[in-house]
Motif scaffolding. Structure first.
Motif, mmCIF file in Angstrom:
data_model
loop_
_atom_site.group_PDB
_atom_site.id
_atom_site.type_symbol
_atom_site.label_atom_id
_atom_site.label_comp_id
_atom_site.label_asym_id
_atom_site.label_seq_id
_atom_site.Cartn_x
_atom_site.Cartn_y
_atom_site.Cartn_z
ATOM 1 N N VAL A 156 0.909 -1.126 0.329
ATOM 2 C CA VAL A 156 0.362 -0.062 0.223
ATOM 3 C C VAL A 156 1.045 1.125 -0.475
ATOM 4 N N GLY A 157 0.607 2.311 -0.665
ATOM 5 C CA GLY A 157 1.198 3.282 -0.772
ATOM 6 C C GLY A 157 0.234 3.863 -0.084
ATOM 7 N N CYS A 158 1.053 5.119 1.026
ATOM 8 C CA CYS A 158 0.692 6.262 1.593
ATOM 9 C C CYS A 158 0.943 7.950 1.822
ATOM 10 N N LEU A 159 0.717 8.102 0.751
ATOM 11 C CA LEU A 159 0.957 9.902 1.533
ATOM 12 C C LEU A 159 0.730 10.426 2.912
ATOM 13 N N VAL A 160 1.972 10.631 3.841
ATOM 14 C CA VAL A 160 1.973 11.262 5.174
ATOM 15 C C VAL A 160 2.755 12.765 4.858
ATOM 16 N N SER A 161 1.693 13.558 4.797
ATOM 17 C CA SER A 161 2.317 15.113 4.980
ATOM 18 C C SER A 161 3.717 15.172 6.228
ATOM 19 N N ALA B 179 7.948 -0.944 3.387
ATOM 20 C CA ALA B 179 9.210 -2.234 2.333
ATOM 21 C C ALA B 179 9.703 -0.960 1.743
ATOM 22 N N ASP B 180 9.767 0.101 1.992
ATOM 23 C CA ASP B 180 10.204 1.368 0.810
ATOM 24 C C ASP B 180 10.487 2.343 1.274
ATOM 25 N N THR B 181 11.604 3.391 1.102
ATOM 26 C CA THR B 181 11.459 4.802 1.563
ATOM 27 C C THR B 181 12.154 5.648 0.401
ATOM 28 N N ARG B 182 12.131 4.603 -0.340
ATOM 29 C CA ARG B 182 12.923 5.522 -2.114
ATOM 30 C C ARG B 182 11.712 7.386 -2.101
ATOM 31 N N ARG C 119 11.261 12.525 -1.413
ATOM 32 C CA ARG C 119 10.617 13.672 -2.568
ATOM 33 C C ARG C 119 9.453 13.875 -2.151
ATOM 34 N N TYR C 120 8.626 12.714 -1.959
ATOM 35 C CA TYR C 120 7.085 12.823 -2.271
ATOM 36 C C TYR C 120 6.196 12.282 -0.855
ATOM 37 N N ASN C 121 6.748 12.537 -0.041
ATOM 38 C CA ASN C 121 6.474 11.608 1.376
ATOM 39 C C ASN C 121 5.360 10.939 1.282
ATOM 40 N N LEU C 122 5.734 10.020 0.467
ATOM 41 C CA LEU C 122 4.797 8.713 0.328
ATOM 42 C C LEU C 122 5.806 7.423 0.657
#
Length: 177
Positions: free
Chosen positions: A48-53, A125-128, A132-135
């Motif tokens: 799951v991709g999550c955008l957290v400001s 699982a991934d912080t790349r 850049r995007y807070n994703l």
């Protein structure tokens, strides 16, 4: 007749899914935030991709602990969900303030939310894309369903205090039975 839509309002057209509560636990303190910007990225394992400001209190907790819970509330919790989203956890225990019950998770330190019909325990699982995007890319490592909540309706944010509740269900032919 067509009219130009301000670019700052584009997000109101692309609502990705139900409003969820994201819980974290950092330095012995649990927190939760309301979140609408998430998406399925893979099915097995579930990603799951999550955008957290970066302005959210939960951002640093998620970044440091690399784990969280995505709790999915039914529409009956709408008023509490909005209150959670309009408050900061920096100086407030949102669980206590808004009448929500933290429950221990099995695989992560962040709590489940008892009142929600589903809870997904996740690890980063991934912080790349974080800097850049807070994703954050999360892997669901344990999933829970409250089977006592029959046919829960989810809440969908359309911006500026406007929400839609799940409506009619239709079934169309699919490649899966």
């Amino acid at each position: 007749m067509r009219r130009a839509l301000p670019l700052s309002e584009v997000y109101t057209l692309l609502e990705p899914g139900p409003v969820v509560l994201l819980t974290t636990a950092h330095r012995g303190r649990a927190n939760l935030m309301a979140m609408s910007w998430h998406m399925m990225m893979e099915f097995n394992p579930p990603l799951v991709g999550c955008l957290v400001s970066g302005a959210n209190h939960s951002f640093e907790a998620l970044r440091k602990t690399r784990e969280c819970v995505i709790a999915i509330p039914a529409a009956g919790l709408a008023k509490q969900v909005v209150k959670v989203g309009n408050a900061s956890g920096r100086d407030l225990d949102k669980f206590a303030a808004f009448g929500l019950t933290p429950l221990p998770a099995k695989k992560v330190a962040a709590p489940l939310v008892a009142e929600c019909f589903a809870n997904l325990e996740c690890r980063v699982a991934d912080t790349r894309f974080v800097n850049r995007y807070n994703l954050f890319v999360l892997e669901v490592v344990q999933a829970w369903i409250d089977s006592t909540q029959k046919k829960p309706k989810t809440l969908h944010h359309h911006g500026y205090g406007v929400f839609v509740v799940d409506g009619e269900t239709i079934r169309l032919k699919s490649g899966k039975p």
